[in-house]
Design a protein around this motif. Sequence first.
Motif, PDB file in Angstrom:
ATOM      1  N   ARG A  68       0.794  -1.232   0.000  1.00  0.00           N
ATOM      2  CA  ARG A  68       0.000   0.000   0.000  1.00  0.00           C
ATOM      3  C   ARG A  68       0.822   1.275   0.000  1.00  0.00           C
ATOM      4  O   ARG A  68       0.423   2.283  -0.578  1.00  0.00           O
ATOM      5  N   GLU A  69       1.984   1.300   0.632  1.00  0.00           N
ATOM      6  CA  GLU A  69       2.764   2.534   0.716  1.00  0.00           C
ATOM      7  C   GLU A  69       4.189   2.298   0.216  1.00  0.00           C
ATOM      8  O   GLU A  69       5.114   2.127   1.012  1.00  0.00           O
ATOM      9  N   PRO A  70       4.392   2.298  -1.102  1.00  0.00           N
ATOM     10  CA  PRO A  70       5.736   2.068  -1.634  1.00  0.00           C
ATOM     11  C   PRO A  70       6.683   3.203  -1.266  1.00  0.00           C
ATOM     12  O   PRO A  70       6.275   4.356  -1.135  1.00  0.00           O
ATOM     13  N   ALA A 124      -7.399  -5.299  -9.508  1.00  0.00           N
ATOM     14  CA  ALA A 124      -7.952  -3.952  -9.339  1.00  0.00           C
ATOM     15  C   ALA A 124      -7.087  -3.120  -8.396  1.00  0.00           C
ATOM     16  O   ALA A 124      -6.869  -1.923  -8.631  1.00  0.00           O
ATOM     17  N   PHE A 125      -6.581  -3.747  -7.340  1.00  0.00           N
ATOM     18  CA  PHE A 125      -5.715  -3.027  -6.405  1.00  0.00           C
ATOM     19  C   PHE A 125      -4.431  -2.579  -7.099  1.00  0.00           C
ATOM     20  O   PHE A 125      -4.009  -1.422  -6.976  1.00  0.00           O
ATOM     21  N   VAL A 126      -3.785  -3.494  -7.825  1.00  0.00           N
ATOM     22  CA  VAL A 126      -2.558  -3.149  -8.537  1.00  0.00           C
ATOM     23  C   VAL A 126      -2.838  -2.028  -9.536  1.00  0.00           C
ATOM     24  O   VAL A 126      -2.077  -1.055  -9.632  1.00  0.00           O
ATOM     25  N   HIS A 127      -3.923  -2.138 -10.278  1.00  0.00           N
ATOM     26  CA  HIS A 127      -4.288  -1.111 -11.257  1.00  0.00           C
ATOM     27  C   HIS A 127      -4.461   0.247 -10.581  1.00  0.00           C
ATOM     28  O   HIS A 127      -3.901   1.250 -11.037  1.00  0.00           O
ATOM     29  N   ASP A 128      -5.222   0.292  -9.498  1.00  0.00           N
ATOM     30  CA  ASP A 128      -5.510   1.565  -8.839  1.00  0.00           C
ATOM     31  C   ASP A 128      -4.255   2.199  -8.255  1.00  0.00           C
ATOM     32  O   ASP A 128      -4.064   3.425  -8.336  1.00  0.00           O
ATOM     33  N   ASP A 145       3.024  12.959 -20.523  1.00  0.00           N
ATOM     34  CA  ASP A 145       1.565  13.037 -20.411  1.00  0.00           C
ATOM     35  C   ASP A 145       0.952  11.791 -21.055  1.00  0.00           C
ATOM     36  O   ASP A 145       0.394  11.831 -22.149  1.00  0.00           O
ATOM     37  N   VAL A 146       1.077  10.681 -20.342  1.00  0.00           N
ATOM     38  CA  VAL A 146       0.543   9.407 -20.817  1.00  0.00           C
ATOM     39  C   VAL A 146      -0.838   9.184 -20.212  1.00  0.00           C
ATOM     40  O   VAL A 146      -1.289   9.947 -19.360  1.00  0.00           O
ATOM     41  N   ASP A 147      -1.496   8.127 -20.644  1.00  0.00           N
ATOM     42  CA  ASP A 147      -2.791   7.752 -20.079  1.00  0.00           C
ATOM     43  C   ASP A 147      -2.535   6.844 -18.862  1.00  0.00           C
ATOM     44  O   ASP A 147      -2.103   5.699 -19.035  1.00  0.00           O
ATOM     45  N   PRO A 148      -2.780   7.323 -17.635  1.00  0.00           N
ATOM     46  CA  PRO A 148      -2.500   6.515 -16.439  1.00  0.00           C
ATOM     47  C   PRO A 148      -3.226   5.176 -16.425  1.00  0.00           C
ATOM     48  O   PRO A 148      -2.681   4.175 -15.940  1.00  0.00           O
TER      49      PRO A 148
END
Length: 199
Positions: A68-70, A124-128, A145-148
Amino acid sequence: MTDDTTDELINATYAALCRHGYADLTMQDIADESTKSKAALHYHYDTKQDLLLAFLAALYEDFTARLREPEGDDPAERLVAFVDRALTPPARDDQRAFQTAILAIKAQVPYDDAFGERIGEFDAFVHDQCRSIVAEGIEQGVFHDVDPDRVATFLVTLFNGAHVRWVTEGQSAEVTRELFVEYVRSQLLADDGSEVAAE
């Protein structure tokens, strides 16, 4: 059910998966790894699937807490740190056997919506998390300026592919990490952005 009982059954499920794999796993195998009888397991969980779903839920809690907190002062460092943690599960002697069993569970997803929902939570967690870090990097001018969302989708695919390659071919996480760092340097970092450590 007490927390101690839950922990014991989750640990027993882990041990049984490592020893027997998913396809041959039975409730008796899990009971044999605990102090509980097969009847006691069925008292708490009606089926093997119910117990495995509880196991995946516990695994998800551990996974998200660890990632959660890299660490890192800037988004590029944090993104690489996140990938490092995701690619490097806690050290265990039986980790390869366990990851093989998890891959077998993933193979059930097209046939089992409940497994699909649980496995989908990991993706979903990894994606978010990745999307959030990339978006922050764009705002700070560290990343192009990429698409996140597209970057996050790519990273979910990277993790899943790395898992398969490790289990089926023994490819080390370090190979995937090196490829990812090169991707960050060549595709994400802005010209005046920060550098990413190779090690």
